[in-house]
Each structure stands twice: as structure tokens, then as C-alpha cells.
Enzyme design. Structure first.
Site, PDB file in Angstrom:
ATOM      1  N   GLY A  63       0.811  -1.222   0.000  1.00 24.70           N
ATOM      2  CA  GLY A  63       0.000   0.000   0.000  1.00 24.70           C
ATOM      3  C   GLY A  63       0.841   1.266   0.000  1.00 24.70           C
ATOM      4  CB  CYS A 107      -1.209  11.154   8.572  1.00 28.39           C
ATOM      5  SG  CYS A 107      -2.863  10.772   7.990  1.00 28.39           S
ATOM      6  CD  GLU A 118      -8.349  11.207   9.284  1.00 29.80           C
ATOM      7  OE1 GLU A 118      -8.286  10.010   9.637  1.00 29.80           O
ATOM      8  OE2 GLU A 118      -7.362  11.923   9.203  1.00 29.80           O
ATOM      9  CE  LYS A 168      -8.958   7.446  12.947  1.00 32.41           C
ATOM     10  NZ  LYS A 168      -8.778   7.102  11.538  1.00 32.41           N
ATOM     11  CG  HIS A 173      -2.187  15.248   6.110  1.00 34.23           C
ATOM     12  ND1 HIS A 173      -2.467  15.010   4.786  1.00 34.23           N
ATOM     13  CD2 HIS A 173      -2.568  14.123   6.782  1.00 34.23           C
ATOM     14  CE1 HIS A 173      -2.988  13.791   4.661  1.00 34.23           C
ATOM     15  NE2 HIS A 173      -3.051  13.234   5.850  1.00 34.23           N
ATOM     16  CG  ASN A 185       0.166  12.491   3.757  1.00 40.24           C
ATOM     17  OD1 ASN A 185       0.700  13.348   3.060  1.00 40.24           O
ATOM     18  ND2 ASN A 185      -0.482  11.465   3.250  1.00 40.24           N
ATOM     19  CB  THR A 186       3.176   8.717   3.036  1.00 39.77           C
ATOM     20  OG1 THR A 186       4.147   9.383   2.229  1.00 39.77           O
ATOM     21  CG2 THR A 186       1.792   8.883   2.453  1.00 39.77           C
TER      22      THR A 186
HETATM   23  P1  NAP Z   1      -3.541   1.363   1.217  1.00 38.10           P
HETATM   24  O1  NAP Z   1      -2.729   2.094   0.226  1.00 38.10           O
HETATM   25  O2  NAP Z   1      -4.963   1.083   0.912  1.00 38.10           O
HETATM   26  O3  NAP Z   1      -2.792  -0.052   1.511  1.00 38.10           O
HETATM   27  C1  NAP Z   1      -3.401  -1.033   2.289  1.00 38.10           C
HETATM   28  C2  NAP Z   1      -2.457  -2.226   2.464  1.00 38.10           C
HETATM   29  O4  NAP Z   1      -3.095  -3.188   3.297  1.00 38.10           O
HETATM   30  C3  NAP Z   1      -2.097  -2.946   1.170  1.00 38.10           C
HETATM   31  O5  NAP Z   1      -0.830  -3.520   1.299  1.00 38.10           O
HETATM   32  C4  NAP Z   1      -3.160  -4.050   1.104  1.00 38.10           C
HETATM   33  O6  NAP Z   1      -2.718  -5.197   0.403  1.00 38.10           O
HETATM   34  C5  NAP Z   1      -3.284  -4.422   2.570  1.00 38.10           C
HETATM   35  N1  NAP Z   1      -4.605  -4.970   2.860  1.00 38.10           N
HETATM   36  C6  NAP Z   1      -5.814  -4.405   2.601  1.00 38.10           C
HETATM   37  N2  NAP Z   1      -6.814  -5.237   2.989  1.00 38.10           N
HETATM   38  C7  NAP Z   1      -6.220  -6.356   3.493  1.00 38.10           C
HETATM   39  C8  NAP Z   1      -6.702  -7.573   4.039  1.00 38.10           C
HETATM   40  N3  NAP Z   1      -8.019  -7.829   4.161  1.00 38.10           N
HETATM   41  N4  NAP Z   1      -5.790  -8.495   4.439  1.00 38.10           N
HETATM   42  C9  NAP Z   1      -4.475  -8.275   4.324  1.00 38.10           C
HETATM   43  N5  NAP Z   1      -3.944  -7.106   3.825  1.00 38.10           N
HETATM   44  C10 NAP Z   1      -4.818  -6.177   3.413  1.00 38.10           C
HETATM   45  O7  NAP Z   1      -3.540   2.086   2.637  1.00 38.10           O
HETATM   46  P2  NAP Z   1      -2.423   3.047   3.302  1.00 38.10           P
HETATM   47  O8  NAP Z   1      -2.689   4.458   2.966  1.00 38.10           O
HETATM   48  O9  NAP Z   1      -1.069   2.483   3.053  1.00 38.10           O
HETATM   49  O10 NAP Z   1      -2.817   2.948   4.858  1.00 38.10           O
HETATM   50  C11 NAP Z   1      -2.505   1.804   5.624  1.00 38.10           C
HETATM   51  C12 NAP Z   1      -2.764   2.094   7.109  1.00 38.10           C
HETATM   52  O11 NAP Z   1      -1.944   3.178   7.523  1.00 38.10           O
HETATM   53  C13 NAP Z   1      -4.201   2.497   7.423  1.00 38.10           C
HETATM   54  O12 NAP Z   1      -4.548   2.007   8.689  1.00 38.10           O
HETATM   55  C14 NAP Z   1      -4.136   4.012   7.449  1.00 38.10           C
HETATM   56  O13 NAP Z   1      -5.141   4.589   8.239  1.00 38.10           O
HETATM   57  C15 NAP Z   1      -2.761   4.216   8.063  1.00 38.10           C
HETATM   58  N6  NAP Z   1      -2.139   5.507   7.746  1.00 38.10           N
HETATM   59  C16 NAP Z   1      -2.098   5.957   6.467  1.00 38.10           C
HETATM   60  C17 NAP Z   1      -1.487   7.180   6.202  1.00 38.10           C
HETATM   61  C18 NAP Z   1      -1.405   7.776   4.815  1.00 38.10           C
HETATM   62  O14 NAP Z   1      -0.982   8.942   4.700  1.00 38.10           O
HETATM   63  N7  NAP Z   1      -1.763   7.056   3.757  1.00 38.10           N
HETATM   64  C19 NAP Z   1      -0.921   7.904   7.230  1.00 38.10           C
HETATM   65  C20 NAP Z   1      -0.983   7.396   8.535  1.00 38.10           C
HETATM   66  C21 NAP Z   1      -1.586   6.191   8.766  1.00 38.10           C
HETATM   67  P3  NAP Z   1      -3.125  -5.468  -1.150  1.00 38.10           P
HETATM   68  O15 NAP Z   1      -2.304  -4.531  -1.979  1.00 38.10           O
HETATM   69  O16 NAP Z   1      -2.711  -6.890  -1.337  1.00 38.10           O
HETATM   70  O17 NAP Z   1      -4.595  -5.234  -1.286  1.00 38.10           O
END
Ligand code: NAP
Length: 345
Positions: free
Chosen positions: A13, A149, A202, A205, A242, A323-324
Site C-alpha cells: 500500500g 497523520c 478523522e 482522532k 497535511h 503524511n506518508t
Molecule cells: P492502502 O494504500 O490502501 O494499503 C493497504 C495495504 O493493506 C495494502 O498492502 C493491502 O494489500 C493491505 N490490505 C488491505 N486489505 C487487506 C486484508 N483484508 N488483508 C491483508 N492485507 C490487506 O492504505 P495506506 O494508505 O497504506 O494505509 C494503511 C494504514 O496506515 C491504514 O490504517 C491508514 O489509516 C494508516 N495511515 C495511512 C497514512 C497515509 O498517509 N496514507 C498515514 C498514517 C496512517 P493489497 O495490496 O494486497 O490489497
């Protein structure tokens, strides 16, 4: 010293990709396992992952076969960037199986036995790990989290003000980048030429996490800081970074110079991924801007500007974080470095 071997849950992701990028040449860690959903399991990472970062996919991860998010995993500890819906069960099962879990996900952040850490602000909260192990019956494993984030953009300047003058209350309006919703995230037809005035989940949080982070740890629990936060969270048409517009009332009066100095002088944690300056204060009235300032300190610095005495509140300011990086993968990597520095891992 031999490098610790790390696994990444949610590796394909948006945040998982940042982990791979940030860990490519890390002196303490090497990636040994990558886990994701059934969609990706069994494929080499280069095939499973829709890589979206500007730098190429690191060579050391390309051929790793993606595995399910269940223990055992071939690693010493795990970083988790799973969606909160699946994170709870997966993270708990890894902690129970003896793995330290360093998580980005929201599901455990506010639980009273789980540390919510920003190393520059509350490293002593790692003392909760013993409480958690005892309460949940974990042996060697545990769960440590980093903030939401958007909270990462405004909690540091609030921490600086709280230490120097006490924070009484704050109003926060966040302007959150599209990458905060993961990939593919928000539909382009919803966000181009538009601002979305609601991001599910959001605001609670943004209104609660800073008080836990700024809370004091004693006798095995955290007493939360007493100030209140009122938040509005918006999704805006920005790729990364952000921004938070903040108005704050303080418990004791301060000059504008005092406010600026409190932020500028907030110390760095001195860890490998720490930026030279934790909080950068810019003088130009038109900064911070996401496109120009999100990569300050390799994405690990919080950039603050527009600090001014306010007509209604004591002071206003604008804060920005990547944010990432600082809001996700970089924050977790810094937490892992802290845990090694303190002998917990
Ligand atoms: P994302 O791009 O949607 O990636 C999600 C990841 O989780 C992918 O590797 C996906 O795998 C996997 N996944 C999804 N459903 C799954 C399941 N049922 N079983 C196993 N693996 C699964 O999301 P993201 O933005 O990286 O965010 C991930 C987490 O970090 C979230 O909790 C989010 O709230 C948190 N977060 C994100 C950010 C940000 O800026 N993006 C910042 C802080 C915190 P596949 O590719 O195989 O589907």
C-alpha cells in the site's frame, strides 16, 4: 552490529511502499518479509505492488514473495500499515506470537495500555509496554503506535506551546492530502476542482490523540493532558502533505517571540532518522506550502509558519507535515529506532 530483520504488514500500500523506500539503506534494519492481502499473496513484490513513488522500487524487495498477514513471519519485528478493519486481529496475533509490532493503524492507538509515541515528545510512554504485556498476557511481543497523520502536523507545535506556557484549548482545521486515503483512494472526479469537508473518522482522532501524546506517564498509566481540541478535517487536492490551521489559547501569556522560540527550540530526538530540526519555523508569510515544504528534513520535519496573535484566541499558526513520511512510515521507523536505543527491542 547485525541488522534486525523486519517484516511489513500492508507492504503493497501507500504507507507500505514508503517503508520499503525509507528502509532501503537503513543501518539498523533490513526487510526480510512482506505481507499483504490474498490479492498479492504468492506474487513477487514487484508484481503485486502498484509502486507509486518517484524513486525506483528498491532492488532488495523486488523478488521477495508476498505472504499472508499471519504469524509466523521470517523477521525480528513487524511494521504494520494495515487498514484498521484488519489490523486489530493481525497485530494482536503477531504481538501474542512474540513479535514487537510497530503500527500506523488507528485501532490500538487510544487503548490505555498501548503507547502512542512521538519520540521527541513522549519517549517515556514506552513504559506502558510492561503494563500491556502483563495485561494481555504477551510474552516478548507488544504493540506500539504512532499518531494519525493529521495529528502529526499540529501535535508537535502544541507540545512546544504546552511545555512552555500550557495549552488551554485549540481549534484545528486540517487540509489533508489525497495520499492520506491510500491507493487508489479518493475518486478523481470527487477531488479535482473540489474540497471535501468530511473525512470519515478523522475528527475524533484529531480531537483526542494529542492529549494522550502530551499526557504524563506515572505508576503504569497515562494521565491525559487536559486541553480541549475542536477539529474540522478537509480532504484537499494535494498529493502529499497535511496542513493544519490552528488557533490556540494558552494558560500563561507569552510574547510572539516567546511562541516562536518555544517551537524553534524544541529538541530533536537524536535518532538515526531524526531531522536536524524537529520543528522548522518559516518567516515568509506565504509558507508553509505542501509542495514546497513537505520534504523538509527528508520529510521528517514539521514546518510551521503564519504565527500571529489572533483577535479571538491568543495565537494562530499553520503547521505542515509529510503524511506518508512523518505522519506514517517515517514515524514508525523512528519509533523502532527509539525502542532499540532504549533496549526494548
Ligand atoms: P492502502 O494504500 O490502501 O494499503 C493497504 C495495504 O493493506 C495494502 O498492502 C493491502 O494489500 C493491505 N490490505 C488491505 N486489505 C487487506 C486484508 N483484508 N488483508 C491483508 N492485507 C490487506 O492504505 P495506506 O494508505 O497504506 O494505509 C494503511 C494504514 O496506515 C491504514 O490504517 C491508514 O489509516 C494508516 N495511515 C495511512 C497514512 C497515509 O498517509 N496514507 C498515514 C498514517 C496512517 P493489497 O495490496 O494486497 O490489497
Amino acid at each position: 552490529m547485525a541488522k534486525l530483520r523486519v517484516g511489513i504488514l500492508g507492504s503493497t500500500g501507500t504507507v507500505g511502499q514508503r517503508f520499503c523506500q525509507l528502509l532501503e539503506d537503513h543501518p539498523q534494519f533490513e526487510i526480510s518479509a512482506l505481507a499483504a492481502s490474498d490479492r498479492s499473496v504468492g506474487k513477487p513484490y514487484s508484481e503485486a505492488c502498484p509502486w507509486k513513488l518517484k524513486t525506483p522500487m528498491p532492488k532488495n524487495v523486488r523478488d521477495i514473495e508476498v505472504v499472508p498477514i499471519t504469524p509466523p513471519l521470517d523477521c525480528d519485528f513487524v511494521f504494520s500499515s494495515l487498514p484498521s478493519g484488519v489490523a486489530r486481529e493481525a497485530e494482536e496475533s503477531f504481538a501474542r506470537a512474540g513479535y514487537p509490532v510497530i503500527s500506523n493503524s488507528s485501532c490500538f492507538r487510544m487503548e490505555e495500555d498501548v503507547p502512542l509515541i512521538i519520540p521527541e515528545i513522549n519517549p517515556e510512554h514506552i513504559g506502558l509496554i510492561d503494563v500491556q504485556r502483563h495485561k494481555r498476557g504477551f510474552d516478548r511481543g507488544f504493540i506500539v503506535t504512532n499518531p494519525n497523520c493529521a495529528v502529526m502536523s499540529f501535535a508537535p507545535p502544541l507540545a512546544a506551546l504546552d511545555r512552555a506556557f500550557g495549552v488551554k484549548e485549540a481549534i484545528v482545521t486540517t487540509l489533508q492530502a489525497v495520499s492520506g486515503a491510500g491507493y487508489p483512494g479518493v475518486a478523481s472526479l470527487d477531488i479535482i476542482d473540489n474540497i471535501l469537508p468530511y473525512i470519515a473518522g478523522e475528527e475524533p482522532k484529531a480531537e483526542t490523540e494529542a492529549q494522550k501524546i502530551l499526557g504524563s506517564f506515572s505508576e503504569g498509566s497515562i494521565e491525559k493532558a487536559e486541553f480541549t481540541v475542536s477539529a474540522h478535517c478537509f480532504r484537499v487536492n494535494v498529493v502529499d502533505g497535511h496542513t493544519a490551521s490552528v488557533r490556540v489559547n494558552l494558560n500563561s501569556t507569552s510574547t510572539l517571540e516567546g511562541v516562536i522560540d518555544a517551537m524553534r527550540e524544541f529538541p530533536s530526538a537524536g535518532l538515526h532518522s531524526s531531522p536536524e530540526r524537529f520543528i522548522e519555523v518559516c518567516e515568509e508569510p506565504s509558507r508553509p506550502q505542501p509542495r514546497l515544504d513537505r520534504n523538509n528534513g527528508r520529510g521528517m520535519t514539521i514546518t510551521v509558519g503564519r504565527i500571529f496573535p489572533d483577535n479571538v484566541f491568543d495565537y494562530g499558526f499553520v503547521a505542515l507535515s509529510h503524511n506518508t513520511v512523518r505522519g506514517a512510515a517515517g514515524a514508525a521507523v523512528l519509533n523502532a529506532e527509539l525502542l532499540i536505543d532504549r533496549g526494548v527491542i
